[in-house]
Write a protein that holds these residues in place. Structure first.
Motif, short mmCIF file in Angstrom:
data_model
loop_
_atom_site.label_atom_id
_atom_site.label_comp_id
_atom_site.label_asym_id
_atom_site.label_seq_id
_atom_site.Cartn_x
_atom_site.Cartn_y
_atom_site.Cartn_z
N THR A 697 0.87 -1.18 0.00
CA THR A 697 0.00 0.00 0.00
C THR A 697 0.91 1.23 0.00
N ARG A 698 0.30 2.40 -0.04
CA ARG A 698 1.08 3.63 0.02
C ARG A 698 1.76 3.82 1.38
N PHE A 699 1.26 3.12 2.40
CA PHE A 699 1.80 3.29 3.75
C PHE A 699 2.76 2.17 4.14
N GLY A 700 2.81 1.13 3.34
CA GLY A 700 3.63 -0.03 3.67
C GLY A 700 2.90 -1.30 3.28
N THR A 701 3.36 -2.41 3.81
CA THR A 701 2.81 -3.71 3.44
C THR A 701 1.96 -4.26 4.58
N ILE A 702 0.84 -4.89 4.19
CA ILE A 702 -0.06 -5.47 5.18
C ILE A 702 -0.45 -6.88 4.75
N THR A 718 1.99 -6.10 9.70
CA THR A 718 2.34 -4.97 8.84
C THR A 718 3.83 -4.71 8.84
N HIS A 719 4.25 -3.97 7.83
CA HIS A 719 5.59 -3.40 7.77
C HIS A 719 5.44 -2.02 7.15
N TRP A 720 5.32 -1.00 8.01
CA TRP A 720 5.03 0.34 7.53
C TRP A 720 6.29 1.06 7.07
N HIS A 721 6.09 1.98 6.12
CA HIS A 721 7.22 2.80 5.66
C HIS A 721 7.69 3.76 6.76
N SER A 722 6.73 4.30 7.52
CA SER A 722 7.08 5.23 8.61
C SER A 722 6.01 5.12 9.68
#
Length: 751
Positions: A697-702, A718-722
């Motif tokens: 996703t735009r925010f990271g992976t889920i 999850t693994h978020w970008h920030s």
């Protein structure tokens, strides 16, 4: 063309035509142009070129097929030329005869190989692009004949294991035929492999026949010869088809003698066939023992070694390698599951370097199709393929900044900028150095391309252009304008991340002004039409072309989900433009469009309207047995009537639809499982866990998992970008939940 404006040329063309009793072509063209808005490009030369090639073959079809209906033709001809069939199309004053009722085929291949053999609905195999074909028949000793192309029904399926194969099974009484087609690669080449299993209760012959035609019609074949070992067909003096055992009986024919089908009882062999008009045909025959199945393997070299050499450096780079780590789906609906898995493979197959919308008719590049396909590649976790395709974009940019696939289509720059930005957001990577200057030039092109604000209906918008062919004649399309705004906003975001703050401010201000211009234009259109629904252009009434304006809701999200302009347009399209449960595009396509139906379903999904389920089910029902959609579907034959028989854009939309049902971005929030049917969560089929992921996703992976039951449980890793985004769980039939920071599991409560 500019030279047509020269007076001597205009005079000579007009004089030549009228002196021979023809209409003045310049006067006719002038009349035609009055039905469209004035534009700098009347019709893209690329489309004219493709149309000329298409109708050149169709003109040949008209000179060959209807006068030789005693030949065995591909399935579409057997149906379309049969006056007793629902697919019948009268020929009358039609100058050309083309496939308008059963444009269906399925490609096989291996990842990163340009060669994509196609298989028609009755097992006819066309190994090479736009070439001849191979068919198979079974002859019984008592005179019965199993000719698959003449059958109204047969069984066909797509098998997906370590490879992809198309399996076709036909039968007539005790005559049986199964064909299996796939592509395999060795160290030197790729090969199309055809495996045939035939059986006849009283014995007879398996006939493997070489056909001078394919799913589009005639494909010239001048010479065929069986080699001295009786194991190989040499076509045009080149090794082309290899049999795994010697041919027992061989026959050949030409156009004057008639189809090889008419000579199958001939006693005398013919090892060589030659036809000056290009209609040679041949039959390799193998005897069948009574009641005993016979298996014959056929291999066709694809001569791809020079074009997929890079792949040979990665011996593990087959289907399993390319499917590794992609976003997987596990749902109780077997049809939805199959279509998703098939669509993922379609995306991989059609992205060998550039992305193609199809393996045959549309095996060429358009920015419009590419952007939707690349969006789905990103959503499916096929990031390297998306990046490789995007690397080709700058090569197509002109010096003035125009991203050119077809001239006169003003949507391409916005599309290119939007997908560059989406790639950076979903991968959390900075803009590649090679992309920076193309992005800046592309954004400036949009700014410079806008019309002057002169007080007219189109003032400040992009000029009239051809745009998407399914919108209508040249006009100032809102489709182009919405993409233009989205492209400028994408460029502004990119520039801000790249610390090009002056450019970011300039592009953002230009986007604001552009969108304000569109808003004013739409307000004027609403006053003129008496409703909020957005037409295709400021000059049009509401019609099927308005489907282009749905892009403001999906995928661009320029307007909120409940914006009355979007919701009223959706209602208009649902009420006035649907046939057999799908969006019917009157213009050009004249068929039911799977991918445009899914665009409407996406808008319904955003607005929380459960009618999106019905549209998804309808689109699933329109798929072929091999899990493919043609570009447009005949409302009676239910076969393809426009474009490629395997439309990669349609496959891309199915992937995006399934993805957004599980996880989608809405502003700065992630919305989870907002598109799952309630029966998946609580119905009788709701037994096994439902899974989707890992989903970029735009925010990271889920990675999502749903445990069905009376109170279903939803969990995610999850693994978020920030920073963690806002997460909302909005399933139909259950209370919406806003996840607390750090929470990764919720239990659903029925409404």
């Amino acid at each position: 063309m500019p030279w047509m404006k020269w007076l001597p040329w205009r005079y000579l063309v007009r004089r030549f035509a009228t002196s021979h009793g023809f209409l003045d072509p310049l006067a006719v063209m002038a009349r035609l142009q009055r039905f469209a808005e004035p534009s700098e490009v009347n019709e893209p030369i690329e489309l004219l070129r493709a149309g000329a090639v298409f109708h050149a073959r169709a003109l040949i079809n008209s000179k060959v097929i209807q006068h030789n209906l005693d030949w065995i033709w591909p399935h579409w001809i057997e149906r379309q030329f049969n006056p007793r069939d629902e697919s019948f199309i009268p020929r009358a004053f039609s100058i050309t005869h083309c496939n308008l009722s059963h444009r269906n085929w399925t490609a096989v291949g291996v990842p990163d190989c340009e060669e994509m053999p196609i298989v028609d609905p009755r097992g006819l195999v066309t190994p090479h692009y736009d070439g001849w074909s191979i068919d198979a028949w079974v002859l019984g000793k008592n005179g019965r004949q199993l000719l698959p192309s003449k059958l109204k029904q047969c069984s066909q399926r797509l098998e997906m294991d370590e490879n992809i194969s198309v399996v076709t099974e036909s039968s007539l009484d005790d005559l049986q035929l199964q064909s299996r087609v796939k592509v395999e690669r060795d160290s030197s080449d790729s090969h199309c492999l055809l495996e045939l299993i035939a059986e006849s209760g009283d014995g007879g012959w398996l006939v493997i026949t070489l056909r001078p035609c394919n799913p589009e019609g005639i494909s010239f074949l001048h010479q065929v010869r069986l080699d001295k070992n009786r194991r190989c067909w040499l076509i045009e003096d080149k090794t082309a088809v290899i049999f795994e055992r010697p041919v027992e009986k061989h026959l050949a024919s030409n156009y004057r003698q008639g189809d090889i089908y008419l000579h199958l009882r001939d006693e005398t062999e013919c090892l060589h066939g030659e036809c000056e008009v290009g209609m040679a045909s041949a039959a390799a025959m193998f005897s069948l023992a009574a009641g005993t199945p016979l298996r014959i393997g056929v291999r066709i070299p694809l001569h791809s070694s020079g074009r997929d050499a890079s792949h040979r450096d990665h011996p593990s780079g087959g289907w399993q390698y390319n499917l590794k780590h992609h976003c997987t789906l596990s749902v109780p609906d077997r049809k939805f599951q199959f279509l998703y898995d098939a669509a993922i493979r379609t995306l991989i197959l059609h992205s060998p370097k550039e992305v193609y919308p199809g393996p045959y008719t549309y095996k060429r590049f358009w920015f419009r199709d590419a952007v939707f396909i690349i969006q789905s590649l990103l959503q499916a976790g096929l990031t390297a393929r998306a990046e490789r395709a995007l690397d080709q974009f700058p090569k197509r940019q002109k010096h003035d900044g125009f991203f050119l696939s077809q001239d006169g289509e003003w949507d391409s720059n916005g599309e290119a900028l939007w997908i560059f930005d989406l790639f950076c957001q979903m991968t959390n990577r900075p803009l590649k150095r090679e992309w920076r200057e193309p992005v800046l030039r592309g954004a400036r092109w949009i700014v410079n391309k806008r019309l002057h604000k002169n007080g007219g209906r189109c003032g400040g918008l992009l000029p009239a252009g051809f745009s998407a062919e399914h919108l209508g004649p040249n006009d100032c399309y809102y489709w182009d304008d919405f993409w233009g705004v989205a492209g400028l906003r994408a460029a502004a975001r990119i520039c801000k991340r790249e610390e090009l703050f002056r450019e970011a401010r300039a592009f953002s201000a230009e986007a604001d002004d552009f969108q304000k211009t569109i808003e004013d234009s739409l307000a004027a259109a609403a006053r003129r039409l008496g409703r909020a629904a957005m037409p295709a252009s400021p000059n049009r009434r509401l019609d099927a072309g308005a489907i282009g304006s749905i892009v403001a809701g999906y995928p661009l999200q320029l307007y909120p989900a409940q914006d009355p302009r979007l919701t009223d347009l959706t209602e208009f399209l649902l009420e006035r433009c649907f046939v057999s449960g799908g969006f019917f595009q009157d213009m050009v396509h004249s068929g039911i469009n799977a991918y445009l139906t899914l665009h409407i379903a996406q808008v319904l999904l955003r607005s929380g309207d459960s009618r999106c389920f019905e549209l998804m089910r309808n689109v699933a029902a329109l798929a072929s047995p091999t899990g493919q959609w043609p570009e447009a579907i005949h409302p009676h034959s239910m076969g393809g009537c426009m474009g490629d028989g395997q439309h990669a854009w349609a496959a891309a939309e199915w992937v995006s639809m399934m993805r957004n049902c599980f996880v989608r971005e809405e502003g700065e929030s992630l919305i989870l499982i907002s598109g799952l049917p309630s029966e998946w969560l609580t119905g009788e089929s709701a037994q096994k866990p439902i899974h989707f992921g890992p989903a970029p996703t735009r925010f990271g992976t889920i990675d999502l998992e749903v445990i069905p039951g009376t109170e279903p449980q939803v969990s995610w890793t999850t693994h978020w970008h920030s920073d963690t985004p806002r997460i909302e769980i909005r399933p139909f039939g259950f209370r919406p939940i806003g996840a607390s920071p750090g929470e990764n599991r919720v239990t659903l409560s029925p409404l």
